[in-house]
Design a protein around this motif. Sequence first.
Motif, PDB file in Angstrom:
ATOM      1  N   ARG A   1       0.836  -1.207   0.000  1.00  0.00           N
ATOM      2  CA  ARG A   1       0.000   0.000   0.000  1.00  0.00           C
ATOM      3  C   ARG A   1       0.875   1.264   0.000  1.00  0.00           C
ATOM      4  O   ARG A   1       0.588   2.238  -0.698  1.00  0.00           O
ATOM      5  CB  ARG A   1      -0.949   0.010   1.200  1.00  0.00           C
ATOM      6  N   ARG A   2       1.950   1.241   0.777  1.00  0.00           N
ATOM      7  CA  ARG A   2       2.845   2.394   0.825  1.00  0.00           C
ATOM      8  C   ARG A   2       3.529   2.625  -0.522  1.00  0.00           C
ATOM      9  O   ARG A   2       3.650   3.759  -0.985  1.00  0.00           O
ATOM     10  CB  ARG A   2       3.897   2.215   1.913  1.00  0.00           C
ATOM     11  N   VAL A   3       3.983   1.540  -1.138  1.00  0.00           N
ATOM     12  CA  VAL A   3       4.625   1.647  -2.451  1.00  0.00           C
ATOM     13  C   VAL A   3       3.626   2.174  -3.475  1.00  0.00           C
ATOM     14  O   VAL A   3       3.946   3.064  -4.276  1.00  0.00           O
ATOM     15  CB  VAL A   3       5.204   0.281  -2.895  1.00  0.00           C
ATOM     16  N   ASP A   4       2.406   1.645  -3.457  1.00  0.00           N
ATOM     17  CA  ASP A   4       1.376   2.106  -4.397  1.00  0.00           C
ATOM     18  C   ASP A   4       1.065   3.580  -4.194  1.00  0.00           C
ATOM     19  O   ASP A   4       0.822   4.315  -5.155  1.00  0.00           O
ATOM     20  CB  ASP A   4       0.101   1.279  -4.245  1.00  0.00           C
ATOM     21  N   ALA A   5       1.076   4.047  -2.946  1.00  0.00           N
ATOM     22  CA  ALA A   5       0.802   5.457  -2.660  1.00  0.00           C
ATOM     23  C   ALA A   5       1.909   6.357  -3.198  1.00  0.00           C
ATOM     24  O   ALA A   5       1.670   7.511  -3.559  1.00  0.00           O
ATOM     25  CB  ALA A   5       0.631   5.667  -1.158  1.00  0.00           C
ATOM     26  N   LEU A   6       3.133   5.858  -3.266  1.00  0.00           N
ATOM     27  CA  LEU A   6       4.266   6.643  -3.768  1.00  0.00           C
ATOM     28  C   LEU A   6       4.392   6.592  -5.290  1.00  0.00           C
ATOM     29  O   LEU A   6       5.065   7.435  -5.886  1.00  0.00           O
ATOM     30  CB  LEU A   6       5.573   6.144  -3.138  1.00  0.00           C
TER      31      LEU A   6
ATOM     32  N   ARG B   1       6.195   9.282  -8.403  1.00  0.00           N
ATOM     33  CA  ARG B   1       7.339   8.900  -9.233  1.00  0.00           C
ATOM     34  C   ARG B   1       6.960   8.775 -10.696  1.00  0.00           C
ATOM     35  O   ARG B   1       7.767   8.358 -11.515  1.00  0.00           O
ATOM     36  CB  ARG B   1       7.922   7.585  -8.729  1.00  0.00           C
ATOM     37  N   GLY B   2       5.707   9.083 -11.023  1.00  0.00           N
ATOM     38  CA  GLY B   2       5.254   9.004 -12.407  1.00  0.00           C
ATOM     39  C   GLY B   2       4.988   7.579 -12.862  1.00  0.00           C
ATOM     40  O   GLY B   2       5.009   7.286 -14.056  1.00  0.00           O
ATOM     41  N   GLU B   3       4.755   6.685 -11.923  1.00  0.00           N
ATOM     42  CA  GLU B   3       4.495   5.284 -12.249  1.00  0.00           C
ATOM     43  C   GLU B   3       3.015   4.994 -12.120  1.00  0.00           C
ATOM     44  O   GLU B   3       2.312   5.598 -11.325  1.00  0.00           O
ATOM     45  CB  GLU B   3       5.273   4.352 -11.306  1.00  0.00           C
ATOM     46  N   ALA B   4       2.562   4.038 -12.904  1.00  0.00           N
ATOM     47  CA  ALA B   4       1.166   3.601 -12.788  1.00  0.00           C
ATOM     48  C   ALA B   4       1.049   2.663 -11.603  1.00  0.00           C
ATOM     49  O   ALA B   4       1.945   1.879 -11.304  1.00  0.00           O
ATOM     50  CB  ALA B   4       0.745   2.884 -14.059  1.00  0.00           C
TER      51      ALA B   4
END
Length: 153
Positions: free
Chosen positions: A130-135, A139-142
């Motif tokens: 969840r933390r990675v998805d929130a970041l 970072r311009g990532e989907a």
Amino acid sequence: MRGTSWWSRGQGRGWLTRARARPRGTRHRGDTAGLTSATEPETIAETIAETSTAAENGFAVLEKVLALPVSTWRYSWEEPHVRHLGPMAQDWWAAFGLGGSDTTIACADANGVALVSIQALHRRLAELQRRVDALAPQRGEAVPPEGNAPPAP
């Protein structure tokens, strides 16, 4: 007794144990780690008969697992090439206080510790995801759809 199964009930303890008899012509060499003539023990918990049940903090159990010494070993009656992997019963008892003594590790207890540890790891991994998805948007990532593994690098 060939192919025979039998059940015994723990006296008011809410469990059943089933053991299958050894086939004729085989002899007990003492290699069943305290199981008397049983080769496939099964422990079945009866919800209706269990008492003093309490939820365990999976993260606290996981920390104990991480600190538990694990080594390879063999029973004195086994051939030198035979190896097992696991904790010593005394270390298990000191860490968890589960079972009836510090000389054995009950399969039901080992299974329970493993399952609650896996659940804790899953919760920790889900939170990190969840933390990675929130970041990701920063970072311009989907963000990958829920339930899908992130793309391979």
